[in-house]
Design a protein around this motif. Sequence first.
Motif, mmCIF file in Angstrom:
data_model
loop_
_atom_site.group_PDB
_atom_site.id
_atom_site.type_symbol
_atom_site.label_atom_id
_atom_site.label_comp_id
_atom_site.label_asym_id
_atom_site.label_seq_id
_atom_site.Cartn_x
_atom_site.Cartn_y
_atom_site.Cartn_z
ATOM 1 N N UNK A 56 0.711 -1.231 0.129
ATOM 2 C CA UNK A 56 -0.004 -0.179 -0.011
ATOM 3 C C UNK A 56 0.790 1.350 0.053
ATOM 4 N N UNK A 57 1.871 1.143 0.730
ATOM 5 C CA UNK A 57 2.930 2.247 0.999
ATOM 6 C C UNK A 57 3.403 2.542 -0.418
ATOM 7 N N UNK A 58 3.768 1.344 -0.883
ATOM 8 C CA UNK A 58 4.818 1.455 -2.275
ATOM 9 C C UNK A 58 3.729 1.681 -3.528
ATOM 10 N N UNK A 59 2.683 1.527 -3.091
ATOM 11 C CA UNK A 59 1.469 1.576 -4.501
ATOM 12 C C UNK A 59 1.733 0.436 -5.424
ATOM 13 N N UNK A 60 1.976 -0.743 -4.819
ATOM 14 C CA UNK A 60 2.437 -1.849 -5.565
ATOM 15 C C UNK A 60 1.176 -2.844 -5.694
ATOM 16 N N UNK A 61 0.259 -2.649 -6.724
ATOM 17 C CA UNK A 61 -0.856 -3.434 -6.896
ATOM 18 C C UNK A 61 -0.433 -4.978 -6.793
ATOM 19 N N UNK A 62 0.540 -5.498 -7.620
ATOM 20 C CA UNK A 62 0.818 -6.723 -7.704
ATOM 21 C C UNK A 62 1.288 -7.360 -6.200
ATOM 22 N N UNK A 63 2.008 -6.556 -5.429
ATOM 23 C CA UNK A 63 2.216 -7.072 -4.049
ATOM 24 C C UNK A 63 1.124 -7.077 -3.292
ATOM 25 N N UNK A 64 0.190 -6.075 -3.300
ATOM 26 C CA UNK A 64 -1.069 -6.025 -2.496
ATOM 27 C C UNK A 64 -1.911 -7.383 -3.043
ATOM 28 N N UNK A 65 -2.219 -7.414 -4.142
ATOM 29 C CA UNK A 65 -3.076 -8.687 -4.409
ATOM 30 C C UNK A 65 -2.398 -10.098 -4.273
ATOM 31 N N UNK A 66 -1.195 -9.927 -4.574
ATOM 32 C CA UNK A 66 -0.544 -11.310 -4.263
ATOM 33 C C UNK A 66 -0.710 -11.604 -2.748
ATOM 34 N N UNK A 67 -0.119 -10.627 -1.952
ATOM 35 C CA UNK A 67 -0.118 -10.953 -0.572
ATOM 36 C C UNK A 67 -1.689 -11.274 0.054
ATOM 37 N N UNK A 68 -2.659 -10.607 -0.631
ATOM 38 C CA UNK A 68 -4.014 -10.706 -0.039
ATOM 39 C C UNK A 68 -4.397 -12.056 -0.301
ATOM 40 N N UNK A 69 -4.114 -12.666 -1.500
ATOM 41 C CA UNK A 69 -4.349 -14.028 -2.119
ATOM 42 C C UNK A 69 -3.705 -14.993 -0.733
ATOM 43 N N UNK A 70 -2.519 -14.661 -0.762
ATOM 44 C CA UNK A 70 -1.681 -15.513 0.167
ATOM 45 C C UNK A 70 -2.366 -15.390 1.587
ATOM 46 N N UNK A 71 -2.730 -14.420 1.827
ATOM 47 C CA UNK A 71 -3.276 -14.314 3.396
ATOM 48 C C UNK A 71 -4.491 -14.962 3.400
ATOM 49 N N UNK A 72 -5.538 -15.028 2.349
ATOM 50 C CA UNK A 72 -6.612 -15.636 2.455
ATOM 51 C C UNK A 72 -6.098 -17.286 2.323
ATOM 52 N N UNK A 73 -5.381 -17.770 1.573
ATOM 53 C CA UNK A 73 -5.256 -19.179 1.568
ATOM 54 C C UNK A 73 -4.336 -19.539 2.936
ATOM 55 N N UNK A 74 -3.313 -18.925 3.285
ATOM 56 C CA UNK A 74 -2.599 -19.136 4.342
ATOM 57 C C UNK A 74 -3.491 -19.146 5.707
ATOM 58 N N UNK A 75 -4.476 -18.044 5.769
ATOM 59 C CA UNK A 75 -5.421 -17.724 6.814
ATOM 60 C C UNK A 75 -6.448 -18.963 6.703
ATOM 61 N N UNK A 76 -6.746 -19.480 5.640
ATOM 62 C CA UNK A 76 -7.622 -20.794 5.747
ATOM 63 C C UNK A 76 -7.123 -21.862 6.671
ATOM 64 N N UNK A 77 -5.645 -21.903 6.287
ATOM 65 C CA UNK A 77 -4.877 -23.066 7.156
ATOM 66 C C UNK A 77 -4.960 -22.719 8.599
ATOM 67 N N UNK A 78 -4.670 -21.486 9.034
ATOM 68 C CA UNK A 78 -4.627 -21.177 10.159
ATOM 69 C C UNK A 78 -5.947 -21.293 10.894
ATOM 70 N N UNK A 79 -6.921 -20.554 10.465
ATOM 71 C CA UNK A 79 -8.125 -20.935 11.020
ATOM 72 C C UNK A 79 -8.555 -22.484 11.244
ATOM 73 N N UNK A 80 -8.412 -23.182 10.026
ATOM 74 C CA UNK A 80 -8.989 -24.577 10.233
ATOM 75 C C UNK A 80 -7.994 -25.269 11.302
ATOM 76 N N UNK A 81 -6.758 -24.858 11.411
ATOM 77 C CA UNK A 81 -5.832 -25.310 12.649
ATOM 78 C C UNK A 81 -6.429 -25.141 13.965
ATOM 79 N N UNK A 82 -6.777 -23.757 13.973
ATOM 80 C CA UNK A 82 -7.206 -23.390 15.494
ATOM 81 C C UNK A 82 -8.662 -23.918 15.449
ATOM 82 N N UNK A 83 -9.651 -24.123 14.691
ATOM 83 C CA UNK A 83 -10.750 -24.909 14.793
ATOM 84 C C UNK A 83 -10.438 -25.981 15.361
ATOM 85 N N UNK A 84 -9.937 -27.083 14.595
ATOM 86 C CA UNK A 84 -9.613 -28.242 14.846
ATOM 87 C C UNK A 84 -8.875 -28.646 16.267
ATOM 88 N N UNK A 85 -7.963 -27.679 16.268
ATOM 89 C CA UNK A 85 -7.405 -27.762 17.966
ATOM 90 C C UNK A 85 -8.166 -27.603 18.979
#
Length: 94
Positions: A56-85
């Motif tokens: 956001x600070x660098x105005x880098x759309x590729x980085x923003x979109x790519x990291x949001x996608x990673x946050x969603x997919x990795x966040x799903x792993x984190x959420x599922x792990x918390x849920x099952x734990x």
Amino acid sequence: MKDIVAILFGLGLFGNAALFVPQAIALWRKKTDEGISLITFAGFNILQVIAVVHGLYQHDLALIVGMIASLITCGSVTTLTLYYRLRRKRASVS
């Protein structure tokens, strides 16, 4: 050359996001958190949030979109792990 690097960077970010999908699917199918490091995935999530803010600070759309996608997919792993734990711990208390 700069455009080629930018395209490769965007593809790399998409690939990074895709790497978390098999882990999320495995968690969903097995219905257990065993073998998953919550600290590792929480750390990934923190780094992804920092990368989004940096993008956001660098105005880098590729980085923003790519990291949001990673946050969603990795966040799903984190959420599922918390849920099952939590589910496993509640079952052991009962």
